[in-house]
Design a protein around this motif. Structure first.
Motif, short mmCIF file in Angstrom:
data_model
loop_
_atom_site.label_atom_id
_atom_site.label_comp_id
_atom_site.label_asym_id
_atom_site.label_seq_id
_atom_site.Cartn_x
_atom_site.Cartn_y
_atom_site.Cartn_z
N GLU A 1 0.74 -1.26 -0.02
CA GLU A 1 -0.02 0.03 -0.06
C GLU A 1 0.83 1.39 0.18
O GLU A 1 0.32 2.28 -0.37
N ARG A 2 2.07 1.09 0.30
CA ARG A 2 3.28 2.45 0.39
C ARG A 2 3.26 2.63 -1.10
O ARG A 2 3.52 3.77 -1.21
N ARG A 3 3.47 1.50 -1.79
CA ARG A 3 3.77 1.91 -3.26
C ARG A 3 2.71 1.81 -4.28
O ARG A 3 2.81 2.38 -5.35
N VAL A 4 1.63 1.56 -3.81
CA VAL A 4 0.25 1.57 -4.79
C VAL A 4 -0.79 2.12 -4.18
O VAL A 4 -1.06 1.56 -2.58
N LEU A 5 -1.39 2.90 -4.59
CA LEU A 5 -2.57 3.50 -4.10
C LEU A 5 -3.60 2.53 -4.30
O LEU A 5 -4.34 2.27 -5.74
N ILE A 6 -4.52 2.08 -3.53
CA ILE A 6 -5.70 1.24 -3.69
C ILE A 6 -6.94 1.75 -3.34
O ILE A 6 -7.09 2.06 -2.18
N THR A 7 -7.62 2.13 -4.12
CA THR A 7 -9.17 2.57 -3.87
C THR A 7 -10.41 1.83 -4.39
O THR A 7 -9.95 1.27 -5.60
N PRO A 8 -11.50 1.93 -3.90
CA PRO A 8 -12.51 1.11 -4.50
C PRO A 8 -12.83 1.63 -5.66
O PRO A 8 -12.56 2.87 -6.12
N PHE A 9 -13.28 0.74 -6.74
CA PHE A 9 -13.30 1.73 -8.02
C PHE A 9 -14.90 1.64 -8.20
O PHE A 9 -15.71 0.84 -8.50
#
Lengths: 312, 312
Positions: free
Chosen positions: B259-267
């Motif tokens: 999560e520090r390297r990839v932004l993860i959000t609900p689509f």
DNA sequence: CTCAAACATGACTGTGGAGTCAGTAATCCT
DNA sequence: AGGATTACTGACTCCACAGTCATGTTTGAG
């Protein structure tokens, strides 16, 4: 898929059948009576199957063979498979399925046979094969699918959902009036002293019912020596009908007796012996063969209904 | 009993198997690719079975064969029978049963494979064969027993008692932070305008999920041209992990992403597309093969439990 | 101990059917 | 129309296995 079943020889429908025949007959010799060739063949087929599966299917038990646990399972399996193939064949040939229906001899004759046409109709015109068996073996036969349906005493089968009540049976003392003084009442007829004097007909099949009757007589203080000892209750019923002697008959057996000619009263010593007859089936088997539980419940009430109108 | 099955020739395990192989492959040629001998043999075996049963099992449909109703029934029957024999063989040989487990490619890799050891243990050390299939054909395969168990979208199977919820799946927009300005927030990332600018990876398998993603993009006003079009979601996930591009991944696929390297959000556009995955089985089949419904329910929760600890 | 019953085994024969090959017919595609 | 794909058929070969017969082994009964 299933390469292992075919990659090495030793498995064939013929062999499976041979093994099943032995399993059902209980021994090789009885599977092919009088045909020593077939016997030797079955012996070999079993050996080949055992080699194929790499497991003991039979064990020598004394002079004959008996099945190992694995053998029992396989025999069951084969029967189901051949049954399914046979059902398929019949369906394709436009023939009706056939069901094996078992019962004790007297239930068979008095209850089942009159109901056969209705049963067949209810099962979509099925061909029906009747078999007379003792309760014990009948239960087993249903368990492993040799018999599809049975009408059997409730207490002879394990409690479960795979039964439906057909009727309750009680026992009746039947005395032709020609053997009695003019004014004998039902009360008089209930006297063991009277029974001692009367000529009786009784069964001689050693079945549970027969034994119970003799036991009841003894405990009532009667030294019971029937004049006629018959192979089946049917013959007892016939002798009573002729006025030749008295007899103890189950509810089913008194239909058609002329109350004016025969005094019929409940047989007190066996009051508590009265037992329910149930239709008994194997749930797996019935489901596989396309008969629903609801059908069977209806079938039971339909058989019960038959007890009314039909003449004995 | 069963004399009719043996009195005339034409019935044999080999022939039954030949027919079944054709039935499963859909045509003779596909049943034995490249082996014209076997093809001609199967053709003959089918004819002989048809003669034996006196019924059409197949119909020519265009260039290939298709099954008649009777043929479908027989193929089903044969599969069950061979399956039972094979189970018996394995049991006798001390080998574990084997079960075929199907799922879509990504579910297979992300959910099923990590759970395989636990599944096998729970099924008594069974051998497991995995198969990747589309939802539609997977449902059919379970229906007629070619596949024992499937993990499949709930809405792809008929409602019934023969399913157990495994997990709910949602879709997530995953953007490597290297592709974003330093201070981009989740809110910023929800902007279609941003999506339009990003390099994306997407599936190219034409599956329902893939189609839904593209459709969602279009309806969000994005002219969606992924830089990488991959044969499977697994490759998408890999590219995202490398920081090469953004992607839409299902819940299962984001495990192990940093999560520090990839932004993860609900689509958001696919918020309502989130679907339940269920374990799906054929009740007849499972009962026959000795697996209880309770076992399967437990199996489902066991697979769900696996989603936690295992690394992707 | 003897005899008969039940099963096992060895050694054959005949045959059904698997396996092989070549050629034909139907259908689809372009 | 021509070629490719798929299925069907005839004419074989070869072998596994059903079928047969004679004999051996085990077991229980008298």
């Amino acid at each position: 898929m299933f390469e292992h079943l075919f990659s090495k020889g030793g498995l064939s429908l013929d062999r499976l059948r041979g093994f099943m025949q032995m399993a059902e007959a209980g021994s090789i010799a009885r599977a092919a009576p009088g045909d020593t060739n077939r016997q030797s063949q079955i012996s070999r087929q079993i050996r080949e199957l055992e080699q194929f599966f790499g497991a003991e299917l039979t064990r020598r038990k004394g002079k004959t063979l008996s099945l190992s646990a694995a053998g029992e399972r396989l025999a069951l399996l084969i029967r189901e498979q051949l049954q399914d193939l046979e059902d398929f064949r019949k369906e394709q040939a436009g023939l009706p399925k056939s069901f094996v229906i078992g019962a004790g001899a007297s239930v068979l004759e008095w209850l089942l046979v009159p109901a056969l046409p209705a049963i067949s109709r209810h099962l979509g015109g099925a061909t029906l094969l009747t078999e007379a068996h003792r309760s014990r073996s009948l239960g087993d036969a249903v368990q492993d699918g040799r018999v599809d349906l049975a009408i059997i005493r409730q207490n002879a089968v394990p409690a479960g959902t795979n039964t439906a009540l057909v009727m309750k049976m009680r026992f009746h003392l039947c005395i032709p009036r020609t053997l009695l003084k003019r004014d004998t009442t039902e009360r008089d007829a209930a006297s063991p002293a009277l029974w001692q004097m009367l000529p009786f007909a009784a069964g001689r099949d050693g079945g549970q019912t027969d034994t119970a009757i003799r036991e009841a007589m003894r405990s009532a203080g009667v030294d019971f020596h029937p004049r006629f000892e018959c192979g089946s209750m049917l013959q007892v019923r016939q002798l009573v009908g002729l006025g030749a002697c008295a007899g103890i008959l189950p509810t089913l057996g008194i239909r058609g007796l002329d109350e004016r000619r025969v005094l019929i009263t409940p047989f007190a010593p066996l009051r508590d012996f009265g037992r329910a007859l149930v239709l008994y089936w194997n749930p797996r088997q019935m489901r596989r063969r396309g008969v629903e539980t609801a059908d069977l419940k209806r079938l039971a009430s339909l058989i019960a209904a038959q007890t009314g109108p039909t003449a004995a």
